[in-house]
Design an enzyme around this catalytic site. Structure first.
Site, mmCIF file in Angstrom:
data_model
loop_
_atom_site.group_PDB
_atom_site.id
_atom_site.type_symbol
_atom_site.label_atom_id
_atom_site.label_comp_id
_atom_site.label_asym_id
_atom_site.label_seq_id
_atom_site.Cartn_x
_atom_site.Cartn_y
_atom_site.Cartn_z
ATOM 1 N N ASP A 118 2.712 -4.948 8.647
ATOM 2 C CA ASP A 118 1.485 -4.150 8.597
ATOM 3 C C ASP A 118 0.311 -5.124 8.516
ATOM 4 O O ASP A 118 0.193 -5.885 7.553
ATOM 5 C CB ASP A 118 1.515 -3.221 7.374
ATOM 6 C CG ASP A 118 0.255 -2.360 7.261
ATOM 7 O OD1 ASP A 118 -0.755 -2.664 7.931
ATOM 8 O OD2 ASP A 118 0.278 -1.399 6.469
ATOM 9 N N PHE B 254 0.852 -1.184 0.000
ATOM 10 C CA PHE B 254 0.000 0.000 0.000
ATOM 11 C C PHE B 254 0.894 1.242 0.000
ATOM 12 O O PHE B 254 1.867 1.308 0.762
ATOM 13 C CB PHE B 254 -0.930 0.002 1.212
ATOM 14 C CG PHE B 254 -1.981 1.075 1.132
ATOM 15 C CD1 PHE B 254 -3.046 0.944 0.253
ATOM 16 C CD2 PHE B 254 -1.889 2.221 1.895
ATOM 17 C CE1 PHE B 254 -4.012 1.943 0.146
ATOM 18 C CE2 PHE B 254 -2.852 3.219 1.795
ATOM 19 C CZ PHE B 254 -3.909 3.085 0.921
ATOM 20 N N TYR C 137 -10.099 0.383 11.193
ATOM 21 C CA TYR C 137 -11.385 0.601 10.524
ATOM 22 C C TYR C 137 -11.687 -0.357 9.386
ATOM 23 O O TYR C 137 -12.640 -0.144 8.653
ATOM 24 C CB TYR C 137 -11.510 2.048 10.042
ATOM 25 C CG TYR C 137 -10.416 2.576 9.152
ATOM 26 C CD1 TYR C 137 -10.420 2.304 7.782
ATOM 27 C CD2 TYR C 137 -9.404 3.355 9.653
ATOM 28 C CE1 TYR C 137 -9.431 2.804 6.963
ATOM 29 C CE2 TYR C 137 -8.406 3.866 8.840
ATOM 30 C CZ TYR C 137 -8.425 3.593 7.502
ATOM 31 O OH TYR C 137 -7.442 4.086 6.700
ATOM 32 N N LYS C 138 -10.899 -1.402 9.227
ATOM 33 C CA LYS C 138 -11.196 -2.391 8.192
ATOM 34 C C LYS C 138 -11.940 -3.561 8.847
ATOM 35 O O LYS C 138 -13.094 -3.407 9.227
ATOM 36 C CB LYS C 138 -9.915 -2.785 7.478
ATOM 37 C CG LYS C 138 -9.252 -1.580 6.756
ATOM 38 C CD LYS C 138 -7.957 -1.963 6.076
ATOM 39 C CE LYS C 138 -7.249 -0.750 5.498
ATOM 40 N NZ LYS C 138 -7.985 -0.148 4.359
ATOM 41 N N ARG D 203 -12.010 -5.548 -6.553
ATOM 42 C CA ARG D 203 -11.724 -6.204 -5.277
ATOM 43 C C ARG D 203 -13.018 -6.421 -4.495
ATOM 44 O O ARG D 203 -13.850 -5.516 -4.410
ATOM 45 C CB ARG D 203 -10.808 -5.334 -4.409
ATOM 46 C CG ARG D 203 -9.547 -4.857 -5.074
ATOM 47 C CD ARG D 203 -8.618 -4.205 -4.063
ATOM 48 N NE ARG D 203 -9.268 -3.154 -3.290
ATOM 49 C CZ ARG D 203 -8.784 -2.639 -2.163
ATOM 50 N NH1 ARG D 203 -7.635 -3.087 -1.665
ATOM 51 N NH2 ARG D 203 -9.418 -1.683 -1.537
#
Lengths: 417, 417
Positions: free
Chosen positions: A195, A125, A220-221, A376
């Site tokens: 990560d 990312f 928040y995922k 995705r």
């Protein structure tokens, strides 16, 4: 599998009742929990209480009486078992990017200038690689990027200070072997920073068992802490007292309320706290973690993982069967994938427009530019089910087969995200 | 002035209706808005909407449809006029400590290694000095602290890279002359970084008029954004395109959604954004700024400042008249003080216990250890009034005169903050 079959499978799923703990809008099939987790039903009332009672009535007294000051450690303790860590080792604070900055500096400082290269993947990312570039340069080193996962091992040489990887790749959903790569990094004299943004709360993680050095991740995922929720940071206890991180805010001080002139880092993970904790956001994350207490009673992360794999496997199979020309980018081997499935469509089909057409029908996934352009779909086993798989693939197949994506309202790429 | 006089003054105060925009608990006299601002009445409903509708119903779509992605800039634009800055120059992000870290690095980088000393005051809020120590060391320099305000000018020498000051001192409430000190810093070849934590929203600030270089500040004191609200950061436009800051997260990239491999800083203040914005906390701050739209119609910051000075002057006078042995630590000269009053009590009187006894009576101020130990009372002219002055000083005088502070429930210093 048709929708009736899927509903039967959902009804038989022992984790299916967890879906009732979330608010999901009518008519929406939500397959983007890998970007922003859904709203736990208990969150609005708990946040209301924090706003109206703790802040409105308690005012400054709530730092003690409502336990605000303890939130970063207490939430860390709650998260720890889901990361393969122990209470006292995890802290919730700041953003993923800021926490990565802290631990990369700490890791490079542990290497005492002997090694200055950070190794990662080009497909990581972007924020991870941007932060790593900045930290590497501050130490007179550089970030070196592997083009493919198999290019990583040769980069673990005598210059490599840190191997920094995202456990589950945000584009492809491919999952690294944390234990193996950490061992290789250590054998080469490097440290391993992980990560966990796309793995915390959805795949088994064993930080201590892997002997990883540092980890950070997102609230928040799959953890459902709300948009921009605070992030977490972990450090292996063997580094306690050995390291320093540069964001030396007052709440990382050994005695923050003594108001000393000189900064003295707190021992252990507390050193990674910087400023005053964002109480309202922490409250939302705290409430979201209550869901995981229920998961613990229903088989824990193993049960969650089994369901996640079954959903992604069913989705891969259905896409391949129903969507002409779709090329799956996510590994088929269970051990190599997280909880999302990404695929490319033939060049003449505009993947962006397909995703907009899907969203218009209430099926929310995510589109990522790049080569290839990928659609995705994230499966959050807390609230996703087999019916979601069928609804999504049926809509997708129809949109691609009929070419209904090819309309101006779908092809116009003016959206921000 | 007795309570009846005070109530008459409040009734005649054109700003008094602003108090109705806040929730203040029954029976509480709140004089700690310099630590945590009170709850605006509109905040609970607005936060509920962000949680239930924007997050719960809108899910990932709200990054665009609810404007989440624009919050850092939009809130910055709303704050700008209260800082003497223009829209486009201010960003709301991260914490005060993290933002200070960014701008100090930027300032030292502008000095290109020619100067490496940061000058500040020993009595600055600790987090500022801790962060400055860390940044100065990273650039091979050091933090040098003035013991008294009058010791600052001699420290502005050829080694000084940055003068970093908090505009209004958190302990004494003393306010620096931003224009004068910035000019002196510039004349010496140094840059000026201002922490506006205790001045934003309560005293007139003229960043552009002062030609300051950087500023940062806090969202949860006089701005009422809620516990741990996000902070703000400002950079003078003359530095645009000249600087770099090390927290190079993806949202500070020139084209964050292109997902480039290489970090390219956004022009201007956007570079100071790092990770994903904390939406719920930003929503609370956004709502709090609505109050300032009303202030603008009632005379703006000048009216607020006049009321603040009248309240602090009345408080100083009453304390001196009624509280035996109180020694005011806050400047009497209006131009030299912010919006709080601090004072010390005679050594035989335990200031901590006095504050606990006051809180037990519903009068909430703040106690700070140190030499001398200070009782602090913040006057937030948005919701504090003359009746608060009288109630607080009457209670204080009674507690000190009767010695009722000297009870175990007040003298036991076990509280965290």
């Amino acid at each position: 599998m048709n929708l009736e079959d899927a509903k039967r499978l959902d009804a038989a799923d022992p984790l299916h009742p967890l879906r009732e703990l979330f608010t999901l809008p009518e008519g929406v099939t939500y397959l983007d929990g890998n970007s922003l987790g859904a709203l736990p039903k208990a969150t609005p009332e708990r946040v209301r209480r924090a706003v109206e009672q703790e802040w409105g009535e308690g005012l400054i007294r709530s730092w003690n009486s409502a336990g605000w000051i303890d939130l970063p450690r207490r939430l860390g303790d709650r998260l720890a078992p889901w990361l393969g860590a122990r209470p006292g080792e995890v802290l919730v604070a700041d953003s993923t990017s800021v926490n990565l900055y802290k631990v990369l500096h700490a890791a490079l400082q542990l290497q005492q200038g002997q090694r200055r290269v950070i190794v990662s993947e080009r497909s990581n990312f972007p924020t991870d690689n941007y932060i790593a570039q900045s930290v590497a340069r501050a130490h007179g080193g550089e970030l070196v990027l592997a083009e493919r996962p198999e290019d990583i091992p040769p980069l673990l040489d005598e210059r490599c200070a840190v191997l920094m990887l995202t456990h589950v790749n945000y584009r492809t959903g491919r999952m690294h072997d944390m234990g193996l790569l950490t061992r290789w990094a250590h054998q080469a004299g490097a440290l391993a920073v992980w990560d966990l943004a796309h793995s915390a709360g959805v795949v088994p993680i064993d930080l201590l068992g892997s002997a990883a050095d540092f980890a950070i991740g997102c609230g928040y995922k799959y953890l459902n802490g709300g948009p921009g929720a605070p992030a977490f940071v972990w450090m292996h206890p063997r580094h306690e007292g050995q390291v320093w991180q540069p964001l030396t805010g007052w709440l990382g001080h050994a005695s923050p309320f003594d108001f000393d002139s000189e900064y003295q880092p707190a021992p252990g993970i507390q050193q990674y706290q910087c400023g005053t904790p964002p109480v309202l956001a922490m409250t939302a994350l705290d409430t979201a973690l209550d869901v995981f207490d229920v998961v613990q009673k229903l088989g824990g992360i193993k049960a969650l993982r089994n369901k996640s794999l079954a959903l992604t496997e069913a989705f891969i199979g259905a896409v391949e069967e129903q969507v002409p020309g779709a090329v799956i980018a996510t590994p088929r081997e269970a051990a190599l994938r997280g909880s999302q499935v990404s695929f490319a469509l033939p060049r003449q089909v505009d993947g962006y427009a397909v995703m907009q057409a899907l969203i218009a029908r209430g099926v929310i996934g995510d589109f990522r530019a790049g080569d290839p352009e990928l659609l995705r779909f994230g499966f959050a086993p807390l609230y996703s089910g087999y019916a979601d798989v069928v609804t999504a693939v049926d809509a997708l197949a129809d949109i691609v087969t009929t070419g209904s994506w090819n309309a101006p309202e779908f092809t116009n790429r003016s959206k921000v995200t």
